[in-house]
Design a protein around this motif. Structure first.
Motif, PDB file in Angstrom:
ATOM      1  N   ALA A 196       1.208  -1.048   0.150  1.00  0.00           N
ATOM      2  CA  ALA A 196      -0.268  -0.320   0.020  1.00  0.00           C
ATOM      3  C   ALA A 196       0.532   0.953  -0.069  1.00  0.00           C
TER       4      ALA A 196
ATOM      5  N   ASP B  95       0.888   4.370   0.870  1.00  0.00           N
ATOM      6  CA  ASP B  95       0.147   5.527   1.822  1.00  0.00           C
ATOM      7  C   ASP B  95       1.240   6.571   1.588  1.00  0.00           C
TER       8      ASP B  95
ATOM      9  N   LYS C  85      -0.920  -0.657  -4.508  1.00  0.00           N
ATOM     10  CA  LYS C  85      -2.695  -0.725  -4.177  1.00  0.00           C
ATOM     11  C   LYS C  85      -1.653   1.090  -4.172  1.00  0.00           C
TER      12      LYS C  85
ATOM     13  N   ASP D 239      -7.218   1.023  -4.671  1.00  0.00           N
ATOM     14  CA  ASP D 239      -8.418   1.049  -3.143  1.00  0.00           C
ATOM     15  C   ASP D 239      -8.896   2.596  -3.317  1.00  0.00           C
TER      16      ASP D 239
ATOM     17  N   VAL E 278     -15.116  -4.397  -0.886  1.00  0.00           N
ATOM     18  CA  VAL E 278     -14.741  -4.040   1.050  1.00  0.00           C
ATOM     19  C   VAL E 278     -16.057  -5.125   1.514  1.00  0.00           C
TER      20      VAL E 278
ATOM     21  N   ILE F   1     -15.749  -5.115   5.343  1.00  0.00           N
ATOM     22  CA  ILE F   1     -16.240  -5.088   6.648  1.00  0.00           C
ATOM     23  C   ILE F   1     -14.477  -4.220   6.379  1.00  0.00           C
ATOM     24  N   LEU F   2     -14.267  -3.296   6.993  1.00  0.00           N
ATOM     25  CA  LEU F   2     -12.955  -2.536   7.382  1.00  0.00           C
ATOM     26  C   LEU F   2     -12.435  -3.321   8.593  1.00  0.00           C
ATOM     27  N   THR F   3     -11.090  -3.739   7.957  1.00  0.00           N
ATOM     28  CA  THR F   3     -10.160  -4.246   8.661  1.00  0.00           C
ATOM     29  C   THR F   3     -10.189  -3.531  10.503  1.00  0.00           C
TER      30      THR F   3
ATOM     31  N   VAL G 160     -12.317  -8.024  -0.100  1.00  0.00           N
ATOM     32  CA  VAL G 160     -11.381  -7.399   0.564  1.00  0.00           C
ATOM     33  C   VAL G 160     -11.874  -8.218   1.494  1.00  0.00           C
TER      34      VAL G 160
ATOM     35  N   PRO H  31      -5.712  -6.952   3.608  1.00  0.00           N
ATOM     36  CA  PRO H  31      -4.390  -5.567   5.431  1.00  0.00           C
ATOM     37  C   PRO H  31      -5.288  -6.318   6.101  1.00  0.00           C
TER      38      PRO H  31
ATOM     39  N   ARG I 126       0.663  -7.645  10.055  1.00  0.00           N
ATOM     40  CA  ARG I 126       1.234  -7.020  11.465  1.00  0.00           C
ATOM     41  C   ARG I 126       2.078  -8.774  11.558  1.00  0.00           C
TER      42      ARG I 126
ATOM     43  N   GLN J 143      -5.602  -0.938  12.924  1.00  0.00           N
ATOM     44  CA  GLN J 143      -6.313  -1.898  12.821  1.00  0.00           C
ATOM     45  C   GLN J 143      -6.429  -3.069  14.050  1.00  0.00           C
TER      46      GLN J 143
ATOM     47  N   VAL K 207      -2.704  -7.488   1.699  1.00  0.00           N
ATOM     48  CA  VAL K 207      -2.045  -5.563   1.314  1.00  0.00           C
ATOM     49  C   VAL K 207      -0.937  -5.074   2.752  1.00  0.00           C
ATOM     50  N   VAL K 208       0.118  -4.886   2.544  1.00  0.00           N
ATOM     51  CA  VAL K 208       0.825  -4.206   3.556  1.00  0.00           C
ATOM     52  C   VAL K 208       1.392  -3.282   3.734  1.00  0.00           C
ATOM     53  N   GLY K 209       1.082  -2.128   3.941  1.00  0.00           N
ATOM     54  CA  GLY K 209       1.038  -0.667   4.367  1.00  0.00           C
ATOM     55  C   GLY K 209       2.145  -0.412   4.732  1.00  0.00           C
TER      56      GLY K 209
ATOM     57  N   PRO L 189       3.758  -1.363   7.654  1.00  0.00           N
ATOM     58  CA  PRO L 189       4.898  -2.131   7.886  1.00  0.00           C
ATOM     59  C   PRO L 189       6.038  -2.315   6.848  1.00  0.00           C
TER      60      PRO L 189
HETATM   61  O1  C5P Z   1      -1.072   0.306   7.059  1.00  0.00           O
HETATM   62  P1  C5P Z   1      -1.596  -0.633   6.850  1.00  0.00           P
HETATM   63  O2  C5P Z   1      -0.579  -2.016   6.567  1.00  0.00           O
HETATM   64  O3  C5P Z   1      -2.614  -0.914   7.890  1.00  0.00           O
HETATM   65  O4  C5P Z   1      -2.674  -0.583   5.487  1.00  0.00           O
HETATM   66  C1  C5P Z   1      -3.337  -2.013   4.774  1.00  0.00           C
HETATM   67  C2  C5P Z   1      -4.338  -1.159   3.838  1.00  0.00           C
HETATM   68  O5  C5P Z   1      -5.278  -1.106   3.523  1.00  0.00           O
HETATM   69  C3  C5P Z   1      -4.514   0.227   4.043  1.00  0.00           C
HETATM   70  O6  C5P Z   1      -4.495   1.386   2.452  1.00  0.00           O
HETATM   71  C4  C5P Z   1      -5.936   0.493   4.188  1.00  0.00           C
HETATM   72  O7  C5P Z   1      -6.580   1.525   3.545  1.00  0.00           O
HETATM   73  C5  C5P Z   1      -5.651  -0.290   3.609  1.00  0.00           C
HETATM   74  N1  C5P Z   1      -7.336  -1.279   3.442  1.00  0.00           N
HETATM   75  C6  C5P Z   1      -7.497  -1.957   4.979  1.00  0.00           C
HETATM   76  N2  C5P Z   1      -9.091  -1.879   5.546  1.00  0.00           N
HETATM   77  C7  C5P Z   1      -9.868  -2.725   4.197  1.00  0.00           C
HETATM   78  C8  C5P Z   1      -9.749  -2.048   2.679  1.00  0.00           C
HETATM   79  C9  C5P Z   1      -8.214  -1.361   2.726  1.00  0.00           C
HETATM   80  O8  C5P Z   1      -7.225  -1.190   5.894  1.00  0.00           O
HETATM   81  N3  C5P Z   1     -11.036  -3.349   4.832  1.00  0.00           N
END
Ligand code: C5P
Length: 217
Positions: free
Chosen positions: A3, A5, A27, A53, A107, A109-111, A140, A162, A165, A174, A192-194, A196
């Motif tokens: 990611a 970001d 991403k 994304d 997507v 549910i957000l993680t 996702v 995502p 860790r 998260q 998906v790894v941002g 870290p």
């Molecule tokens: O930095 P980190 O590894 O937490 O980044 C996770 C990435 O995945 C971020 O860009 C975040 O926007 C994305 N994401 C998420 N959860 C979701 C969808 C996308 O964390 N459900």
């Protein structure tokens, strides 16, 4: 998938060059797309596959038009929010059909959502099934929902996870996290790894560690 970001195009291109071919996908999410837009996306897309994304969540017509714009940019994957409902997912699918090489995912549910694990799994599976019925390629989700989603929607239905860790690493915002080996063990198709990686002192070395753990080394 790393990611990107990061604040702007120069930071993103520097990270792309640093990671090179260790990484197959980048991403591009809200922060970078809002600051650097389609031009940067095309430059990243020249060397790597791009997952755009932006989690489109609007009325069906608007989402379909946004998916078409993403297809015209040549991205390899784009996502919409399953909470937009069945008719929105169907409209997104119809628009993405013009671009057979582009994966359309939803997507669940957000993680970062601290929802109870059982409730999260039930809702994620229901939203994944809605996506499968609409003809989407996958979802996702958190690693904790991968097995249930594959059981309900089939092994070919993609799970992009995502919330990755290393064991003991700061989870930041998260909530429903997992380590790289655990994600692979659960059957996640893409990790998906941002932060870290992009905030590591040595991002390339950290990407190497994560890849080794994914391979069970
Ligand atoms: O930095 P980190 O590894 O937490 O980044 C996770 C990435 O995945 C971020 O860009 C975040 O926007 C994305 N994401 C998420 N959860 C979701 C969808 C996308 O964390 N459900």
């Amino acid at each position: 998938m790393v990611a990107l970001d990061l604040p702007d195009a120069s930071a993103a291109l520097a990270m792309r060059d640093l990671l090179g071919d260790r990484v197959g996908w980048f991403k591009i999410g809200l922060r970078l797309f809002v600051s650097a837009g389609p031009d940067l996306l095309r430059r990243i897309g020249a060397t790597h596959r791009v997952f755009l994304d932006l989690k489109f969540h609007d009325i069906p017509n608007t989402v379909a038009q946004a998916v078409e714009s993403a297809g015209n940019l040549g991205v390899s994957m784009v996502n919409v929010h399953a909470a937009g409902g069945a008719s929105m997912l169907a409209a997104a699918k119809e628009a993405s059909s013009q671009f057979p090489a582009m994966k359309l995912i939803a997507v669940t549910i957000l993680t970062s959502d601290a929802m109870d694990q059982a409730a999260a799994r039930e809702l994620a599976v229901a939203r994944a099934e809605m996506g499968r019925v609409a003809g989407l390629d996958g979802v996702v989700c958190s690693v904790h929902e991968v097995a249930a989603i594959h059981a309900a929607c089939g092994a070919d239905f993609l799970t992009v996870t995502p919330g990755i860790r290393l064991l003991g690493q700061d989870v930041q915002d998260q909530q429903r996290v997992a380590d790289p080996a655990g994600a692979i063990a659960q059957g996640a198709d893409y990790l998906v790894v941002g932060r870290p990686i992009i905030q590591a002192e040595n991002p390339a070395a950290m990407a190497g560690v994560i890849l080794q753990q994914m391979r069970g080394l």
